[in-house]
Motif scaffolding. Sequence first.
Motif, mmCIF file in Angstrom:
data_model
loop_
_atom_site.group_PDB
_atom_site.id
_atom_site.type_symbol
_atom_site.label_atom_id
_atom_site.label_comp_id
_atom_site.label_asym_id
_atom_site.label_seq_id
_atom_site.Cartn_x
_atom_site.Cartn_y
_atom_site.Cartn_z
ATOM 1 N N ILE A 165 6.661 -4.328 6.156
ATOM 2 C CA ILE A 165 6.533 -4.829 7.537
ATOM 3 C C ILE A 165 7.907 -5.192 8.086
ATOM 4 C CG2 ILE A 165 5.659 -6.756 8.928
ATOM 5 C CD1 ILE A 165 3.180 -6.735 7.024
ATOM 6 N N LYS A 166 8.703 -5.880 7.275
ATOM 7 C CA LYS A 166 10.054 -6.264 7.716
ATOM 8 C C LYS A 166 10.962 -5.041 7.865
ATOM 9 C CE LYS A 166 9.908 -10.916 5.728
ATOM 10 N NZ LYS A 166 10.458 -11.834 4.701
ATOM 11 N N ALA A 167 10.768 -4.069 6.981
ATOM 12 C CA ALA A 167 11.614 -2.860 7.035
ATOM 13 C C ALA A 167 11.321 -2.015 8.261
ATOM 14 C CB ALA A 167 11.413 -2.032 5.763
ATOM 15 N N THR A 168 10.090 -2.127 8.800
ATOM 16 C CA THR A 168 9.690 -1.277 9.940
ATOM 17 C C THR A 168 9.792 -1.989 11.287
ATOM 18 O OG1 THR A 168 7.375 -1.881 9.474
ATOM 19 C CG2 THR A 168 8.167 0.197 8.574
ATOM 20 N N ARG A 169 10.493 -3.106 11.322
ATOM 21 C CA ARG A 169 10.654 -3.810 12.596
ATOM 22 C C ARG A 169 11.578 -3.065 13.546
ATOM 23 N NH1 ARG A 169 11.409 -9.940 10.172
ATOM 24 N NH2 ARG A 169 9.172 -10.426 9.928
ATOM 25 N N THR A 170 12.610 -2.440 12.995
ATOM 26 C CA THR A 170 13.632 -1.811 13.848
ATOM 27 C C THR A 170 13.604 -0.290 13.833
ATOM 28 O OG1 THR A 170 15.149 -2.173 11.984
ATOM 29 C CG2 THR A 170 15.230 -3.757 13.797
ATOM 30 N N LEU A 171 13.289 0.323 12.702
ATOM 31 C CA LEU A 171 13.152 1.789 12.580
ATOM 32 C C LEU A 171 14.421 2.527 13.004
ATOM 33 C CD1 LEU A 171 9.519 2.143 14.022
ATOM 34 C CD2 LEU A 171 10.187 2.179 11.615
ATOM 35 N N ASN A 172 15.573 2.067 12.511
ATOM 36 C CA ASN A 172 16.835 2.771 12.796
ATOM 37 C C ASN A 172 16.907 4.096 12.044
ATOM 38 O OD1 ASN A 172 18.442 1.000 14.589
ATOM 39 N ND2 ASN A 172 18.144 -0.481 12.945
ATOM 40 N N ASN A 173 16.437 4.094 10.801
ATOM 41 C CA ASN A 173 16.395 5.324 10.012
ATOM 42 C C ASN A 173 15.040 5.985 10.254
ATOM 43 O OD1 ASN A 173 16.053 7.280 7.966
ATOM 44 N ND2 ASN A 173 17.389 6.153 6.569
ATOM 45 N N LYS A 174 15.017 7.028 11.083
ATOM 46 C CA LYS A 174 13.739 7.620 11.504
ATOM 47 C C LYS A 174 12.934 8.185 10.340
ATOM 48 C CE LYS A 174 15.999 11.946 12.996
ATOM 49 N NZ LYS A 174 15.382 12.962 12.178
ATOM 50 N N ASP A 175 13.602 8.815 9.365
ATOM 51 C CA ASP A 175 12.884 9.413 8.231
ATOM 52 C C ASP A 175 12.261 8.353 7.341
ATOM 53 O OD1 ASP A 175 13.433 12.459 8.280
ATOM 54 O OD2 ASP A 175 15.378 11.575 8.662
ATOM 55 N N GLN A 176 13.098 7.399 6.878
ATOM 56 C CA GLN A 176 12.587 6.361 5.984
ATOM 57 C C GLN A 176 11.659 5.411 6.717
ATOM 58 O OE1 GLN A 176 13.271 6.281 2.479
ATOM 59 N NE2 GLN A 176 11.473 4.975 2.687
ATOM 60 N N GLY A 177 11.953 5.153 7.998
ATOM 61 C CA GLY A 177 11.093 4.268 8.777
ATOM 62 C C GLY A 177 9.694 4.840 8.941
ATOM 63 N N ALA A 178 9.598 6.142 9.246
ATOM 64 C CA ALA A 178 8.291 6.795 9.381
ATOM 65 C C ALA A 178 7.550 6.770 8.055
ATOM 66 C CB ALA A 178 8.485 8.230 9.862
ATOM 67 N N ARG A 179 8.272 6.989 6.984
ATOM 68 C CA ARG A 179 7.646 6.977 5.648
ATOM 69 C C ARG A 179 7.135 5.576 5.312
ATOM 70 N NH1 ARG A 179 7.881 10.892 2.116
ATOM 71 N NH2 ARG A 179 7.300 10.496 -0.030
ATOM 72 N N ASN A 180 7.925 4.568 5.624
ATOM 73 C CA ASN A 180 7.503 3.192 5.349
ATOM 74 C C ASN A 180 6.239 2.832 6.125
ATOM 75 O OD1 ASN A 180 9.676 2.876 3.646
ATOM 76 N ND2 ASN A 180 10.921 1.716 5.089
ATOM 77 N N LEU A 181 6.166 3.260 7.391
ATOM 78 C CA LEU A 181 4.972 3.004 8.197
ATOM 79 C C LEU A 181 3.745 3.684 7.587
ATOM 80 C CD1 LEU A 181 6.239 3.325 11.885
ATOM 81 C CD2 LEU A 181 5.163 1.311 10.861
ATOM 82 N N PHE A 182 3.922 4.924 7.157
ATOM 83 C CA PHE A 182 2.794 5.670 6.586
ATOM 84 C C PHE A 182 2.288 4.990 5.316
ATOM 85 C CE2 PHE A 182 0.507 9.026 4.450
ATOM 86 C CZ PHE A 182 -0.134 9.686 5.496
ATOM 87 N N ILE A 183 3.203 4.564 4.462
ATOM 88 C CA ILE A 183 2.814 3.909 3.200
ATOM 89 C C ILE A 183 2.129 2.574 3.491
ATOM 90 C CG2 ILE A 183 3.695 2.873 1.072
ATOM 91 C CD1 ILE A 183 5.984 5.022 1.252
ATOM 92 N N LEU A 184 2.645 1.846 4.480
ATOM 93 C CA LEU A 184 2.028 0.566 4.860
ATOM 94 C C LEU A 184 0.582 0.795 5.324
ATOM 95 C CD1 LEU A 184 2.351 -2.479 5.353
ATOM 96 C CD2 LEU A 184 3.279 -1.950 7.615
ATOM 97 N N GLY A 185 0.379 1.826 6.138
ATOM 98 C CA GLY A 185 -0.978 2.165 6.569
ATOM 99 C C GLY A 185 -1.867 2.526 5.395
#
Length: 738
Positions: free
Chosen positions: A239-259
Amino acid sequence: MCVKYTKKIVFIAVAFALLYSCSTKKDTVIRRNWHSLNTKFNVLFNGKESFKKGVEAINEKYKDDWFQQLPIEPIKFIEDKIIISNSGMGAGFGDSNNEIKKATTPFGIAEEKAVKAIQKHGMNINGIERNNQIDDAYLLLGKARYYEQRFIPAIEAFNYIIASYPFASLINETKIWRAKANIRIDNEELAIESLKLLIEIKKGQEENLPEEIKEQAHTALAMAYVKTDSIQKVKEHLIKATRTLNNKDQGARNLFILGQLYSAENKKDSAVLVFNKLVNFKKAPYKYKIHANIEIAKNTTNDSSRVALLDRMYSLIENRDNKKYLDELYYQVGVLHEANDSTHLAMNAYNKSLKYNGGTKQKTFTYEKLGNLYFKNSKYLVANSYYDSVLQVSTDTLNLRIRRIKRKYKNLALLIKYENLVIKNDSILKIASLSKTDQEAFFQKYIDNLKKKDEEAAQLKLNQQAFGNSFGGNSLQSKSKGKWYFYNSQSLSFGKTEFIKIWGNRKLVDDWRWSSKINTTNSKDSTQVNQKSTRYDLASYIKTIPTDKKEIDTLKLDRNQALYELGLIYKEQFKDTTLAIQRLERVESLNPKKELILPINWHLYQIYKSKNNTSKASIYKNVILTKYSKTKFAQIIQNPNAIIKEEVEVNEIEKTYKEIYYLYKGNKFEETVSKTDEILPKIQNSKLIAKFELLKAYAIGKYKDKDAYKTALEYVAVNYGNTEEGKRAKAVIKQLSK
């Protein structure tokens, strides 16, 4: 002459100046800048470009399994492959006396460039590094080793930076990479401790960290907590890692895993919110967005929402960019229709999913869904064919889901065997009952249809060989595209060979398909066609019809036995009382052998009684009480209030069985029977009851007559037909009947 000497002096001076500036022993502005520029724009630039290519190659090669929780870092390392440094030095350069092999991999080249930068451009003077690019070189060195799965040498490089360059701009990034390397060698506790120190909120430290560093640190912490199975902590840091989503690849992956994590906890609403955030994340790679849409459909439980989701799925299907995802999209459409009880639409969607060349795992899920739908509708033969397709397609034989399907498939195998036997024998008996004229008409119609199909198949094959590849290009296609088939000698020769193989050496005349038009000059071809023509020979089919009464009676007996076995399977194994009644009532109407009459009536009585159909149950009950009044089945009907409650524990039952078994082994057969009779009323719900009944039957066979032995075995075979004990009892009865 003077000018000539002047040029020489200037050349020598410039050479000495260059050599002087190249030295790494003296700390001057010129030397620092020269080495820094050479490091950054020459050696390190090439090393970083090679490193980037290596990472891109990993990302392209890595295939995500969207049916499982994705790993936070999309890289697959070989288990137990950890290379330990043998250099003895923090950087881990190796022994300079050994012959150095030229690097060939992108990460190997990156490491080579990093080492070159350190060795040739490092300006460590009095313990202080004067070249401000050397810390970058060490970081590149560690990262290259990390991706080559050399985690301990990588940690050495990261530790060297932290110890030698504590105020470098990349120190935070280095600490994160060191933590990741520690996670890979199962030092996740150390990694968590170091990362917490990095992002600890103390005097506003975290606020001073760049957003990119905070994202990386929280992502690495989530990786560490995955290893410790602390799912709540994983979610917290994602949740904390996906607040800003500067890294589009890792940010999208983190969101998917969180879901996925919310979905696994059955927190459907939270999962949908996260996946919607991913869908609306404009910079996210498309593969995450399309699968986020699929996950939204998976996690929706509201009936009204499914209508809107189906519209969304169909709009995604119509989008040409989604061609490679059509198998997954149609599968999810099928799931939505199935949830709405639209079985026909669901089957249609699943079949469309199978038409597209998607992943093997997706096919196994689709085949399983279709198999389950047919199984639910009592179409077991069709269901079994789909389960077979799952096993044929799947390569993961250790997967629990595949093993469960395999067990289901094996359970259906006996049912399929008996159903096919009934169909086959019914067909033969039906044809055997026809008159001679009707038999000939039946087989002539069959032969005509067979000829038509063979001709169509042969023509289609010739057409494919002749013209099918003119658009695609294989070995049969002429190099000169667009030319007629008959101008291609290779295609013509191949087509001719295939034609002769199928049809023989035919003359170019009308009605060439008739066997009378065969060119008998080629004996080999003639033999081939004669063998083939038996498929169209009416007399050969008529000969196969059984005429002997004994043979026909055997077919009837086998069919009746198969119908009885099917009744038991449907009743006991699949709990399908409708099909059980159909099979048992049919075999009852076919005048079965007398050994089957009692068990048929007993099972039909039990089924109708369980369905509270007292009128039907009474019919079979009266048959048992009047014709088989002395059997155990009649006793059970007459004493329905007998003790059936299990009063002893399983371990005590096993102990009792062993005691009785030793009595049997000690030739105390009457005592074996009496002890068994004592325990049986108390263990009616036990899984071991069949063992006791069979042991009792064996004991009866040792001291009573053959009829008593056979009666005891028949009780076991009838009541426990699908158990190992029931099958053994049937085998013994078969031997006794010979």
